[in-house]
Enzyme design. Structure first.
Site, PDB file in Angstrom:
ATOM      1  N   HIS B 280      70.766  55.622 -46.126  1.00 16.16           N
ATOM      2  CA  HIS B 280      70.049  56.427 -47.126  1.00 16.16           C
ATOM      3  C   HIS B 280      68.629  56.723 -46.685  1.00 16.16           C
ATOM      4  O   HIS B 280      67.939  55.871 -46.126  1.00 16.16           O
ATOM      5  CB  HIS B 280      70.115  55.835 -48.524  1.00 16.16           C
ATOM      6  CG  HIS B 280      69.402  54.534 -48.722  1.00 16.16           C
ATOM      7  ND1 HIS B 280      68.057  54.470 -49.011  1.00 16.16           N
ATOM      8  CD2 HIS B 280      69.847  53.260 -48.711  1.00 16.16           C
ATOM      9  CE1 HIS B 280      67.713  53.196 -49.159  1.00 16.16           C
ATOM     10  NE2 HIS B 280      68.772  52.425 -48.970  1.00 16.16           N
ATOM     11  N   ASP B 292      64.860  49.159 -45.292  1.00 17.31           N
ATOM     12  CA  ASP B 292      65.613  49.736 -46.417  1.00 17.31           C
ATOM     13  C   ASP B 292      65.123  51.154 -46.664  1.00 17.31           C
ATOM     14  O   ASP B 292      64.310  51.380 -47.535  1.00 17.31           O
ATOM     15  CB  ASP B 292      65.416  48.851 -47.657  1.00 17.31           C
ATOM     16  CG  ASP B 292      66.347  49.216 -48.793  1.00 17.31           C
ATOM     17  OD1 ASP B 292      67.301  49.967 -48.564  1.00 17.31           O
ATOM     18  OD2 ASP B 292      66.094  48.751 -49.919  1.00 17.31           O
ATOM     19  N   GLU B 326      69.713  56.619 -52.910  1.00 17.35           N
ATOM     20  CA  GLU B 326      70.466  55.390 -53.142  1.00 17.35           C
ATOM     21  C   GLU B 326      69.764  54.488 -54.131  1.00 17.35           C
ATOM     22  O   GLU B 326      70.373  53.929 -55.041  1.00 17.35           O
ATOM     23  CB  GLU B 326      70.658  54.652 -51.800  1.00 17.35           C
ATOM     24  CG  GLU B 326      71.642  53.489 -51.855  1.00 17.35           C
ATOM     25  CD  GLU B 326      71.007  52.156 -52.247  1.00 17.35           C
ATOM     26  OE1 GLU B 326      71.742  51.236 -52.621  1.00 17.35           O
ATOM     27  OE2 GLU B 326      69.769  52.054 -52.206  1.00 17.35           O
ATOM     28  N   GLU B 327      68.447  54.343 -53.943  1.00 12.47           N
ATOM     29  CA  GLU B 327      67.710  53.311 -54.683  1.00 12.47           C
ATOM     30  C   GLU B 327      67.743  53.533 -56.194  1.00 12.47           C
ATOM     31  O   GLU B 327      67.641  52.575 -56.956  1.00 12.47           O
ATOM     32  CB  GLU B 327      66.249  53.264 -54.217  1.00 12.47           C
ATOM     33  CG  GLU B 327      66.072  52.868 -52.755  1.00 12.47           C
ATOM     34  CD  GLU B 327      66.513  51.437 -52.456  1.00 12.47           C
ATOM     35  OE1 GLU B 327      66.986  50.749 -53.366  1.00 12.47           O
ATOM     36  OE2 GLU B 327      66.411  51.031 -51.290  1.00 12.47           O
ATOM     37  N   ASP B 354      73.152  49.693 -44.706  1.00 11.55           N
ATOM     38  CA  ASP B 354      72.072  49.602 -45.702  1.00 11.55           C
ATOM     39  C   ASP B 354      71.815  48.135 -46.055  1.00 11.55           C
ATOM     40  O   ASP B 354      71.829  47.743 -47.209  1.00 11.55           O
ATOM     41  CB  ASP B 354      72.435  50.403 -46.956  1.00 11.55           C
ATOM     42  CG  ASP B 354      71.324  50.358 -47.997  1.00 11.55           C
ATOM     43  OD1 ASP B 354      70.165  50.112 -47.627  1.00 11.55           O
ATOM     44  OD2 ASP B 354      71.630  50.558 -49.207  1.00 11.55           O
ATOM     45  N   HIS B 425      62.443  45.875 -51.054  1.00 12.28           N
ATOM     46  CA  HIS B 425      61.801  46.497 -52.222  1.00 12.28           C
ATOM     47  C   HIS B 425      60.364  46.025 -52.456  1.00 12.28           C
ATOM     48  O   HIS B 425      59.889  46.026 -53.583  1.00 12.28           O
ATOM     49  CB  HIS B 425      62.613  46.261 -53.510  1.00 12.28           C
ATOM     50  CG  HIS B 425      63.961  46.904 -53.512  1.00 12.28           C
ATOM     51  ND1 HIS B 425      64.775  46.897 -54.619  1.00 12.28           N
ATOM     52  CD2 HIS B 425      64.646  47.578 -52.552  1.00 12.28           C
ATOM     53  CE1 HIS B 425      65.906  47.533 -54.339  1.00 12.28           C
ATOM     54  NE2 HIS B 425      65.849  47.951 -53.083  1.00 12.28           N
TER      55      HIS B 425
END
Lengths: 466, 466
Positions: B280, B292, B326-327, B354, B425
């Protein structure tokens, strides 16, 4: 651990005075030392003190409202531990408030950068400033640069800090933090950004004190995190001009009074003679000051308490000094030296714990060379805790480093600093970075040191010439 | 590495179809695989792609201006690498801006706490809110609580995330992040704070998507860093009521359009059949989205490129899909499935990268059980790269997990996730967290997988029942 046999032997040869190594008193002392060490290694008192300070006070920048809470906390804590005397001594400190700090790349690749204002920095204009960036490998490269390449720009000092057990990497890179603004401003820069003086790869900037100079314009100064410095490097490496925006709002709000907090266990036969154990109560404002320096506060306080709990109080007074304002320029130490000028002859020896919570791996001292061998003999119990007996060139650390200049013998009980500069002066300086077992080892070493020095019959003065 | 011999044997027994293991084609394929693997392990292409995306774009939250830059970057990058077809497909996404987020303890021990708004959270009132805190071990404890204990309070969900190679700790704790606001609001809470869903001890909060529900009040939701959660625990443990202040200013700004970016190397003999490699393009907004998912983008892009550079193009088309969003809820994947509904029968197999940049240690698939043994035979070269051949229960990961539901076989090429949730994140998700050698191993595994699947003559459908 290696013991520096060679150094010890040469010291023995050089010595003109050797204490009677097997005297009855010394034998008794060594028995006490063994018990003291065992009880200290088992005690969680220091961890509880560090937990109390970091949780109940938290950040406590000298000059802040939180620092006043810390002073009250310290007095209450020392009293609750049964110190014979607990008192405070005033220290005048400037009030600096961090405000906000933000930076971003305007071009060629717009994005935020994470920064932290250096301690004492002035603000940018309220609307911020924008300028092109010029990068230097280190402070020396900036000093050697043509002013025309710097004029009107944001200087980026990009020196990495090396990781060493003894923390020696810090000394190599910290000049950029301390003097970067002055040197950049001399050449017409509008601001200075430094790569954080830190060994981590975390997105947290390392603050710390910086200086201005009277005849040089005061420009804003901040630290980039290591990943952000990498990022700025990578952007610069594309070869295009890089423009940054910088917005910082620190404030200087005059002076205020804070306090060195002092606690004493009175000596049994030489109450006027002092073994001083120091640490600093203040911290930077973004972390809870766990390794810098709640750990030190906890270590020296707990060590003094362990000694005081022995069946026999030692000869000299053990004085714990929790200095008011180390981070902003050893102001607590300077005030102490000024206020105790007439009293310095009574300071038998001093040591300060201000390098985190790693295990102590080496002891250095700065004492009468004639007494050195006997000092090591009296401290030989430390080797059982993997402490190497070192040299006679100790500085004493932080505020205590001011004391040899006024004739006071000092020791440096050196902590393993391999990870110290991962967290130093960052928001990440929190309680979880303290290993309770390593902390207890520190207490045991300080307790043995304090006890033996409080009992010692050796003449530690005069100090060796530098 | 262990190979699951027992599982493989039982699969062999169950199988009704066995591919001819020593055919001339298979022999040729295995020769190609060896060369492909060697060249991929030596290549720094993936690292350069990850570096380019994180430096030249940086953070790229779906719906943001930076995300548009990322889409342009992706198209340009795939074109520059010589993909035969490069195109974009629209995805509608909500626009959410983080604004600021701050929290502090008002009493009993005033101090700042470090938080990050959860993705999608509403703001507090502009003047902030103040309320007492009530703590729960986990989401289940909150759900089971008497509403009277929650009414008017800030709920603190305090579940720690366990560290596991396969990332399974995340699934156990993430419910508090996703559903905490709904469950707290049902009982009258005014806000929810969670302990970060992360395994680190850093002062950086882990953001991530949270949900609201139509019939339940929308309350602000944020994550505390692990050290701050420890701090709040320690304060609560004193037994006094704890009052917090919370101030958050996220904004919801309607919808916008972003894009899945797709690049293809056309198959030589079955150009309409697709081996899909996904990752992603979007990231959270506080880091540069290195692990990520710049790593995934780099891995699948480089793997496709390595296969395309072989002397002979394989039979099927290799399609790289860089999903848009995606997130914020697999929105890119959902759009892809909707837009390609009529085309799904042509998807031979799919996999998505991912889960950071750690080495791949295991491959799972989800294919026709009758073909399983032969699939493992064709992928046996992976074991030379310390990849265990696993089971037939793969979900496919992230967006690709949507594909088995529409009949598409998938693989999960599982990465070592021991440190993934240290950075996931957070602002700390930056390029320095990627190990170039581990990244190259990923490329080699994906390249071998893609090549063998693009050449395979095995019938991978129908999928096993769940």
């Amino acid at each position: 651990m290696k013991r520096p046999t060679l150094l010890l032997c040469s010291t023995l040869l050089l010595s003109t005075l050797l204490a009677p190594l097997t005297s009855a008193t010394e034998h008794t002392n060594q028995t006490v030392v063994g018990k003291l060490q065992n009880s200290a290694l088992k005690s969680d008192l220091a961890y509880k003190i560090a937990e109390s300070l970091t949780v109940e006070v938290g950040p406590r920048l000298a000059g802040s409202a939180e620092n006043v809470v810390a002073v009250d906390w310290a007095e209450a804590k020392l009293k609750s531990l049964g110190f014979d005397k607990v008192y405070r001594e005033p220290v005048t400190v400037p009030v600096w408030q961090r405000g906000t700090a933000s930076a971003s790349v305007i071009s060629p690749f717009p994005q935020q950068l994470v920064i932290s204002a250096l301690g004492g920095s002035v603000a940018t204009p309220a609307s911020g400033l924008q300028a092109k960036v010029v990068r230097f490998d280190n402070l020396a490269a900036l000093i050697n640069a043509d002013a025309a390449t710097v004029q009107g720009k944001i200087v980026f000092i990009d020196q990495k800090t090396e990781r060493h057990q003894n923390g020696s990497g810090y000394g190599k890179s910290v000049g950029g933090r301390v003097n970067g603004a002055v040197e950049a401003a001399r050449k017409g820069a509008v601001a200075v950004l430094i790569r954080s003086i830190g060994t981590d790869h975390d997105r947290m900037a390392h603050t710390g004190l910086m200086h201005y100079q009277q005849d040089v314009p005061r420009i804003p100064a901040a630290a980039l995190t290591n990943p952000d410095a990498n990022q700025l490097d990578a952007i610069l490496s594309r070869g295009q001009e890089v423009t940054l925006s910088l917005n910082m709002s620190p404030k200087e709000l005059g002076n205020t009074t804070t306090y060195n907090v002092i606690g004493e266990f009175t000596g049994s036969s030489k109450p006027d003679e002092i073994v001083l154990l120091g640490a600093h109560l203040d911290s930077w404002d973004e972390g809870t000051g766990a390794i810098d320096d709640a750990a030190g506060v906890a270590i020296v306080t707990a060590a003094a308490k362990m000694v005081a709990e022995l069946p026999q109080r030692p000869a000299r007074t053990i004085r714990v000094v929790l200095f008011a304002a180390e981070e902003i320029g050893l102001l607590g130490g300077k005030a102490y030296v000024a206020q105790h000028a007439s009293d310095m002859a009574n300071h038998y020896i001093a040591a300060e714990s201000d390098f985190g919570a790693g295990r102590i791996y080496r002891a250095d001292v700065r004492v009468n060379p004639a007494a050195l061998a006997a000092v090591w003999q009296s401290l030989s119990g430390l080797t059982a805790m993997n402490v190497e007996l070192g040299d006679n060139n100790a500085r004493g650390g932080s505020e205590v480093s001011l004391l040899p200049g006024v004739g006071v013998p000092v020791a440096s009980l050196r902590q393993d600093g391999n990870d110290y500069f991962d967290y130093h002066h960052t928001p990440n300086d929190t309680l979880d970075k303290i290993d309770p077992e390593a902390l207890a080892q520190n207490v045991a070493v300080y307790a043995v040191f304090a006890y033996q020095m409080a009992q010692s019959t050796l003449p530690l003065r005069p100090l060796p010439k530098k």
